[in-house]
Design an enzyme around this catalytic site. Structure first.
Site, PDB file in Angstrom:
ATOM      1  N   GLU A   1       0.861  -1.066   0.080  1.00 16.01           N
ATOM      2  CA  GLU A   1       0.127  -0.014   0.008  1.00 16.01           C
ATOM      3  C   GLU A   1       1.063   1.300  -0.029  1.00 16.01           C
ATOM      4  OE1 GLU A   1      -2.419   1.733  -0.156  1.00 16.01           O
ATOM      5  OE2 GLU A   1      -4.365   0.723   0.123  1.00 16.01           O
TER       6      GLU A   1
ATOM      7  N   ASN B   1     -10.210   4.724   1.419  1.00 20.50           N
ATOM      8  CA  ASN B   1      -9.399   4.753   0.068  1.00 20.50           C
ATOM      9  C   ASN B   1      -9.385   6.045  -0.998  1.00 20.50           C
ATOM     10  OD1 ASN B   1      -7.655   2.466   0.174  1.00 20.50           O
ATOM     11  ND2 ASN B   1      -9.527   1.110   0.368  1.00 20.50           N
TER      12      ASN B   1
ATOM     13  N   ASP C   1     -10.204   0.823  -4.725  1.00 18.37           N
ATOM     14  CA  ASP C   1      -9.099   1.125  -3.686  1.00 18.37           C
ATOM     15  C   ASP C   1      -8.423   2.387  -3.902  1.00 18.37           C
ATOM     16  OD1 ASP C   1      -6.716   0.310  -1.810  1.00 18.37           O
ATOM     17  OD2 ASP C   1      -7.560  -1.783  -2.043  1.00 18.37           O
TER      18      ASP C   1
END
Length: 294
Positions: free
Chosen positions: A20, A150, A201
């Site tokens: 991430e 997100n 995302d």
């Protein structure tokens, strides 16, 4: 809509449990990203053959450059100053430090130098997280009861912020003050992906306002025009892609992180590149990341 001619290659074959928070520092030509659950910060300078792994004492998810010597890292219990040369972490500001249920998640720096950062439940508990704004020593909660924050990113002129709760799967936009990065209106729907394959995302915005989103569970990088219409789709060789970032001196390439968390042995065999970081070569006019105003 699907792009099959675009070159997609492996940027890093280190398989992150939960990759991430990719970002890029143009001053040093270095890409940075995290393995949240693996408690690692990864660094890849220029054309280095592989990333350097920095072990962390906490789960962390986002990095912002302050200056040539310091970075800010958002972690499960606070915002930390990181000495770039030594890796030493110093707690700068607690963030939900009294709540062991949550950790940090997606975040990005607004053109004004403000950091938007989300928190979420470590087990993705519904409504356990929030989205915060930080700038010049001040921390404010912008939105509460968020499941999985997100897609935090900003329009090129700094007048619009985007975000989503992946559990709801509706990409939102809100007007913000370009001088501070604070909201000046109420969020409105930008793109409704509820009922669609996979989850929205991480995202990043091009210089022309095109928004690129990594679709968790869909294995694609999707592009949306400024009116919210999906206009391109790039297939990636991992199902659980997590977040894109522009890289390179001209910000004309993208890297995309991914994850293997939640996959059993059979799932990992079926998805052998899960957790690796991809390089996408396509004609984009990206934007270099602004520095954080401490």
């Amino acid at each position: 809509m699907s792009d099959t001619a675009i070159a997609v290659s492996m940027y890093s074959d280190i398989a992150c449990r939960l990759g991430e928070g990719p970002t890029y520092d143009p001053a040093t030509d270095t890409a940075w990203w995290f393995d949240i659950e693996g408690r690692m910060l990864l660094e890849k300078p220029g054309n280095a053959p592989e990333a350097i792994v920095h072990r962390l004492p906490v789960m962390a998810s986002a990095l912002a450059v302050i200056d040539g010597d310091r970075q800010m890292i958002a972690a499960e219990d606070g915002l930390y100053l990181r000495d770039t040369a030594t890796g030493r972490l110093t707690l700068h500001r607690p963030l939900e430090a009294d709540n062991p249920v949550t950790r940090s998640n997606d975040g990005r720096v607004h053109p004004s130098g403000a950091l938007w950062i989300g928190t979420m439940g470590k087990q993705a508990e519904a409504g356990a997280g929030a989205i915060y704004w930080y700038r010049a020593g001040e921390l404010r909660c912008l939105y509460e009861r968020v499941g999985i924050p997100n897609s935090i990113c900003f329009s090129p002129d700094g007048t619009t912020a985007y975000f989503t709760d992946t559990q709801v799967n509706r990409l939102m936009r809100v007007a913000v003050d370009p001088a501070s990065g604070l909201p000046v209106g109420e969020p409105a729907l930008f793109h409704d992906h509820s009922g669609g394959e996979g989850g929205l995302d991480g995202s990043v915005c091009e210089a022309d306002g095109t928004l690129w989103n990594a679709r968790w569970g869909g294995g694609t990088l999707d592009a949306y025009s400024p009116d919210g219409t999906r206009i391109r789709r790039v297939a990636l060789d991992a199902r659980q892609v997590t977040c894109p970032s522009f890289i390179g001196p001209k910000a004309d390439r993208m890297i995309v992180t991914s994850a293997w968390t939640g996959l059993d042995d059979a799932g990992r065999r079926a998805d052998p590149h899960a957790g690796k970081t991809f390089l996408v070569d396509l004609p984009v006019c990206g934007r270099l990341e602004p520095k954080l105003v401490l």
